[in-house]
Design a protein around this motif. Structure first.
Motif, PDB file in Angstrom:
ATOM      1  N   THR A   5       0.968  -1.320   0.035  1.00  0.00           N
ATOM      2  CA  THR A   5       0.047  -0.021   0.017  1.00  0.00           C
ATOM      3  C   THR A   5       0.993   1.383   0.035  1.00  0.00           C
ATOM      4  O   THR A   5       0.556   2.203  -0.829  1.00  0.00           O
ATOM      5  CB  THR A   5      -0.992  -0.053   1.264  1.00  0.00           C
ATOM      6  N   TYR A   6       1.938   1.222   0.740  1.00  0.00           N
ATOM      7  CA  TYR A   6       2.568   2.593   1.034  1.00  0.00           C
ATOM      8  C   TYR A   6       3.993   2.503   0.473  1.00  0.00           C
ATOM      9  O   TYR A   6       4.570   3.572   0.648  1.00  0.00           O
ATOM     10  CB  TYR A   6       2.706   2.691   2.577  1.00  0.00           C
ATOM     11  N   PHE A   7       4.424   1.444  -0.267  1.00  0.00           N
ATOM     12  CA  PHE A   7       5.847   1.608  -0.564  1.00  0.00           C
ATOM     13  C   PHE A   7       5.993   3.051  -1.744  1.00  0.00           C
ATOM     14  O   PHE A   7       7.093   3.736  -1.299  1.00  0.00           O
ATOM     15  CB  PHE A   7       6.198   0.384  -1.551  1.00  0.00           C
ATOM     16  N   PRO A   8       5.186   3.014  -2.542  1.00  0.00           N
ATOM     17  CA  PRO A   8       5.516   4.452  -3.444  1.00  0.00           C
ATOM     18  C   PRO A   8       5.653   5.681  -2.639  1.00  0.00           C
ATOM     19  O   PRO A   8       6.576   6.408  -2.947  1.00  0.00           O
ATOM     20  CB  PRO A   8       4.147   4.362  -4.338  1.00  0.00           C
ATOM     21  N   ALA A   9       4.943   5.690  -1.647  1.00  0.00           N
ATOM     22  CA  ALA A   9       4.861   6.951  -0.805  1.00  0.00           C
ATOM     23  C   ALA A   9       6.208   6.948  -0.110  1.00  0.00           C
ATOM     24  O   ALA A   9       6.853   8.206   0.070  1.00  0.00           O
ATOM     25  CB  ALA A   9       3.460   7.137   0.115  1.00  0.00           C
ATOM     26  N   LEU A  10       6.414   5.870   0.629  1.00  0.00           N
ATOM     27  CA  LEU A  10       7.687   5.826   1.405  1.00  0.00           C
ATOM     28  C   LEU A  10       8.816   5.915   0.654  1.00  0.00           C
ATOM     29  O   LEU A  10       9.997   6.585   1.069  1.00  0.00           O
ATOM     30  CB  LEU A  10       7.837   4.403   1.901  1.00  0.00           C
ATOM     31  N   SER A  11       8.754   5.504  -0.930  1.00  0.00           N
ATOM     32  CA  SER A  11      10.088   5.724  -1.529  1.00  0.00           C
ATOM     33  C   SER A  11      10.279   7.344  -1.774  1.00  0.00           C
ATOM     34  O   SER A  11      11.344   7.516  -2.314  1.00  0.00           O
ATOM     35  CB  SER A  11      10.133   4.912  -2.802  1.00  0.00           C
ATOM     36  N   LEU A  12       9.186   8.016  -1.860  1.00  0.00           N
ATOM     37  CA  LEU A  12       9.524   9.466  -2.235  1.00  0.00           C
ATOM     38  C   LEU A  12       9.965  10.315  -1.392  1.00  0.00           C
ATOM     39  O   LEU A  12      10.603  11.269  -1.286  1.00  0.00           O
ATOM     40  CB  LEU A  12       8.162  10.018  -2.673  1.00  0.00           C
ATOM     41  N   GLY A  13       9.795   9.870   0.049  1.00  0.00           N
ATOM     42  CA  GLY A  13      10.141  10.316   1.119  1.00  0.00           C
ATOM     43  C   GLY A  13      11.445   9.990   1.944  1.00  0.00           C
ATOM     44  O   GLY A  13      12.669   9.968   1.434  1.00  0.00           O
ATOM     45  N   PRO A  14      11.267   9.044   3.029  1.00  0.00           N
ATOM     46  CA  PRO A  14      12.460   8.578   3.821  1.00  0.00           C
ATOM     47  C   PRO A  14      13.252   8.030   3.063  1.00  0.00           C
ATOM     48  O   PRO A  14      14.648   8.070   3.104  1.00  0.00           O
ATOM     49  CB  PRO A  14      11.826   7.651   4.952  1.00  0.00           C
ATOM     50  N   LEU A  15      12.835   6.827   1.961  1.00  0.00           N
ATOM     51  CA  LEU A  15      13.679   5.999   1.229  1.00  0.00           C
ATOM     52  C   LEU A  15      14.656   7.041   0.264  1.00  0.00           C
ATOM     53  O   LEU A  15      15.962   6.632   0.330  1.00  0.00           O
ATOM     54  CB  LEU A  15      12.978   5.028   0.454  1.00  0.00           C
ATOM     55  N   ALA A  16      13.934   7.860  -0.382  1.00  0.00           N
ATOM     56  CA  ALA A  16      14.715   8.845  -1.311  1.00  0.00           C
ATOM     57  C   ALA A  16      15.739   9.627  -0.386  1.00  0.00           C
ATOM     58  O   ALA A  16      17.029   9.857  -0.762  1.00  0.00           O
ATOM     59  CB  ALA A  16      13.941   9.698  -1.941  1.00  0.00           C
ATOM     60  N   GLU A  17      15.425  10.150   0.687  1.00  0.00           N
ATOM     61  CA  GLU A  17      16.386  10.784   1.654  1.00  0.00           C
ATOM     62  C   GLU A  17      17.660   9.845   2.104  1.00  0.00           C
ATOM     63  O   GLU A  17      18.666  10.218   1.929  1.00  0.00           O
ATOM     64  CB  GLU A  17      15.600  11.430   2.679  1.00  0.00           C
ATOM     65  N   GLY A  18      17.157   8.765   2.539  1.00  0.00           N
ATOM     66  CA  GLY A  18      18.208   7.931   3.303  1.00  0.00           C
ATOM     67  C   GLY A  18      19.436   7.424   2.076  1.00  0.00           C
ATOM     68  O   GLY A  18      20.381   7.187   2.288  1.00  0.00           O
TER      69      GLY A  18
END
Lengths: 217, 554
Positions: free
Chosen positions: B539-552
């Motif tokens: 459900t949330y992978f796309p949203a997470l990848s734009l935020g914390p995953l991209a930053e990390g």
């Protein structure tokens, strides 16, 4: 004569009555009972672990205080709210925010110059703002680092000031909870002189002996 | 003792304390929810409230009770906040603006405790203790009441009755929350938390400067704030504030309090369905996810992973208190976001990308490990139903859970439950990002700014209430939008849970056969954990990848 109220209205009136009962019990009786017990049994803690001098409150040992540029006081950590209890809070700067990186570097240079130590020796708590903006504690490393400056400004032997810091180092609670720390407000209050009388609290449970009278130069 | 050893002992002591509480508290809750006997005090409450304590309700009547009580709670609190300047102990504070009062009322009635205001500069003492703290009690009790109805759906047969909402609500407050909160409020005072009615007091400091100290009935509110998984701080800095959380012992105690009811409720569940092994299976899933989450946050913070500021400073202490340090801050951050509490003892906004990202992920799990009081258990039971259904599909037979068939009607309610929160989160966050004015509320730029917005909607929809507090959320738009999100995120799932409870209660139990999936074995624990992670991840992978995953990964 008005007829009986519609069912929905009666239902909500009943809900409101229940809410009012809970408000009386959990919103009035409960906090008053806690206050009563606290004020009778634990008045020092309940009133905020105050530090008093000549009968006047000069602070709470839990709430950090601003110190300013005067070199004769131990300095607390940077604060996002300038140690104002009416504006508690953190900087909320992100872990890669360029402004935070810059602030950290500036703080490091400033502290190193002020305490005459190598920049890489400045500890992490000296270059980071706390979560509350009211943190009364610093690390023992940061406290010992300030000994030379404070001693010089006060014309005291460094060993005397070092001993005072050592007396103020609090260990982890029960040996394993939290971190080692030095309470800067209490340390500065001790420095302020032996005229200072304390009327305070346990609180930490660290079992540390507190100096009654501070050494004076 | 080294820092690492002390950190481990801190965690182990917490686990031990929770394990010791599991049976007594879980059994006490089960007794409270099943006994036929009313206490005299409870009869008095029913009489004063004008409700019938002896009639059981069908699910629609139970739901009407929940909704009516919540509606008057929101309205009453809204009025309280708007009129606080006319009341005692107002400290001269002005009425809260309309949009913020709506947000705050919705927030406390829904057990969210999102705060777009700053307590010390906005609120008087009376509205804190008789407005907000009352909701801390009753909103926690409403959550437990709803899960009690769901459990009765499993245990009862061929009936419309799922319990009496007013009885459940009253008993949970009187027999569980009040006594525990009272004892621990006193313990907190002994630890240094304040409890007085002082206003603002101007003092001359040790070094001769000025400071305004402020008092308040803090300990009484702090105890129920944690115990009821509410999380709304008396002061802006919440549990980082030394008057709310003065030392490492009160800190450890507050973490224990915010976990203890939700981790004990599986025992209540096991006892009520007559098979303790069912409770152990559920609590194991909760504990596994909890432990993994604590590990991820702790490791990332200890090693300043992917944080330039952390490497520049020599550690992740920005936004953390010296008395807690990394270990006790991470040990607070993971549970508070896994339980719908949302109290914070450090600034999550300044955590490492993956450490802070984990706190968002924790909330996205739907607050089930162990979750909010009551809401955590009904959340994971819905996921258990999904897990049984998935297993049923694999072998091609009608799934059943605890002797109840999971047919089309039951699966519809479970699916609606699962879909509601993500839909609200993603639509809300998407909308905020699409509107330039709302985007401007971000304090930090780039992926971290997006994380702030995503955090806000995730927190509101899952009724957590913590924040990446850099977001300037005190605007008419955010107050209104997040207020609506909190209401929808709380009551729509409750509608589906109670409808499901009614549908289960009507059934006649089916006998256990060789083809029945055992739901107390390690196999089911693994299956349920997998379902939780896959449902949330997809459900949330796309949203997470734009935020914390991209930053990390930058």
């Amino acid at each position: 004569m008005p007829g009986p109220l519609p069912r929905t209205v009666r239902h909500h009136l009943s809900a409101l009555r229940m809410l009012l009962v809970f408000t009386a019990v959990t919103g009035i009786l409960y906090p008053l009972a806690v206050t009563g017990v606290a004020q009778l049994a634990l008045p020092d803690q309940a009133d905020g672990s105050r530090i008093e001098r000549h009968g006047r409150t000069v602070g709470s040992s839990l709430i950090g205080q601003r110190v300013g540029p005067d070199p004769k006081w131990f300095r607390p950590r940077p604060s996002a709210g300038g140690y104002d209890p009416l504006a508690s809070g953190a900087s909320n700067l992100g872990p890669n925010n360029p402004d935070l990186v810059k602030a950290v570097e500036q703080r490091r240079a400033a502290v190193a110059g002020y305490d005459k130590v190598a920049p890489e020796d400045v500890p992490v708590d000296a270059v980071t703002a706390s979560g509350s903006g009211l943190d009364p504690h610093i690390s023992p490393t940061y406290a010992y680092q300030q000994v030379g400056r404070v001693a010089k400004a006060r014309g005291l032997k460094p060993a005397t000031v070092r001993r005072l810091v050592a007396e103020h180092v609090q260990g982890r609670v029960l040996g394993f909870l939290g971190e080692k720390r030095v309470n800067v407000v209490e340390l500065n209050a001790a420095l302020a002189g032996d005229a200072l009388s304390r009327r305070v609290r346990g609180g930490g449970g660290s079992g540390r002996a507190r100096p009654r009278a501070a050494p004076r130069g | 003792m080294t820092g690492a050893l002390a950190g481990w002992l801190q965690i182990l002591a917490l686990v031990a304390a929770l394990a010791l509480s599991y049976r007594p508290l879980g059994d006490h809750l089960a007794h409270t929810l099943t006994t036929a006997r009313h206490l005299r005090a409870e009869r008095l409450v029913y009489r004063l409230g004008g409700v019938d304590g002896d009639a059981d309700q069908g699910w629609p009547a139970y739901l009407r009770g929940v909704l009516a009580f919540s509606a008057v709670s929101v309205l009453f609190l809204y009025g309280f906040l708007r009129l606080q300047n006319h009341l005692l102990l107002s400290l001269g504070r002005q009425p809260m603006p309309a949009d913020q009062a709506f947000n705050t009322a919705a927030s406390f009635a829904t057990n969210t405790n999102w705060q777009s205001y700053s307590g010390e500069s906005t609120l008087g003492h009376l509205v804190q203790m008789a407005g907000l703290a009352v909701q801390n009690f009753v909103s926690a009790a409403v959550g437990i009441a709803v899960v009690a109805a769901l459990i009765r759906g499993f245990t009862r047969e061929r009936t419309d009755q799922v319990g009496n909402f007013w009885v459940d609500l009253t008993r949970i407050v009187v027999r569980v929350l009040l006594p525990i909160a009272f004892v621990f409020a006193i313990v907190l005072v002994a630890g240094g938390v304040i409890q007085n009615f002082h206003g603002v007091e101007s003092i001359r400091t040790v070094v001769g400067g000025h400071q305004n100290l402020i008092g308040g009935p803090v300990a009484s509110q702090e105890a129920i704030k944690e115990l009821g998984t509410n999380g709304g701080g008396f002061y802006n800095a919440n549990s980082a504030h030394p008057f709310e959380n003065p030392n490492p012992f009160t800190n450890w105690l507050e973490i224990y309090l915010l976990l203890v009811i939700s981790f004990s409720l599986p025992r209540t569940f096991g006892r009520m369905v007559g098979d303790h092994r069912q409770g152990y299976a559920i609590v194991t899933v909760m504990a596994v996810i909890w432990a993994a989450s604590v590990a991820v946050v702790t490791v990332n913070e200890l090693h300043s992973v992917s944080s330039r500021a952390g490497h520049a400073a020599g550690g992740m202490l920005e936004g953390k208190e010296q008395r807690f340090g990394i270990w006790a801050s991470a040990l607070f951050a993971a549970p508070t976001t896994l339980t719908s509490t949302g109290a914070v003892n450090s600034a999550h906004d300044s955590y490492t990308p993956f450490g802070g990202g984990m706190t968002i992920f924790n909330m996205m799990l739907g607050e089930i490990a162990p979750g909010g009081t009551g809401s955590g258990l009904y959340g994971i039971l819905i996921l258990a139903i999904i897990a049984v259904f998935v297993a049923g599909l694999m072998v091609g037979r009608t799934p059943e859970y605890l002797g109840k068939k999971l047919g089309a009607r039951e699966m519809k309610f479970a699916s609606l439950y699962i879909l509601t929160t993500p839909a609200i989160v993603l639509v809300g966050a998407g909308l905020a990002m699409a509107l330039p004015g709302q985007r401007a509320a971000m304090l930090n730029h780039g992926p971290h700014g997006f994380s702030e917005v995503l955090y806000a909607f995730t927190s509101a929809a899952n009724n957590n209430g913590s924040a990446f507090a850099g977001l300037g959320a005190n605007t008419a738009w955010y107050n209104t939008a997040l207020g609506l999100v909190m209401l929808l995120g709380r009551y729509l799932p409750m509608v589906f849970v109670l409808a499901l409870a009614g549908s289960l209660a009507r059934q006649q139990p089916v006998p256990v056969t060789a083809g029945t999936l055992p739901t107390h074995r390690p196999q089911f624990v693994g299956l349920l954990t997998g379902v939780v992670l896959i449902v949330v991840g997809l459900t949330y992978f796309p949203a997470l990848s734009l935020g914390p995953l991209a930053e990390g990964l930058q």
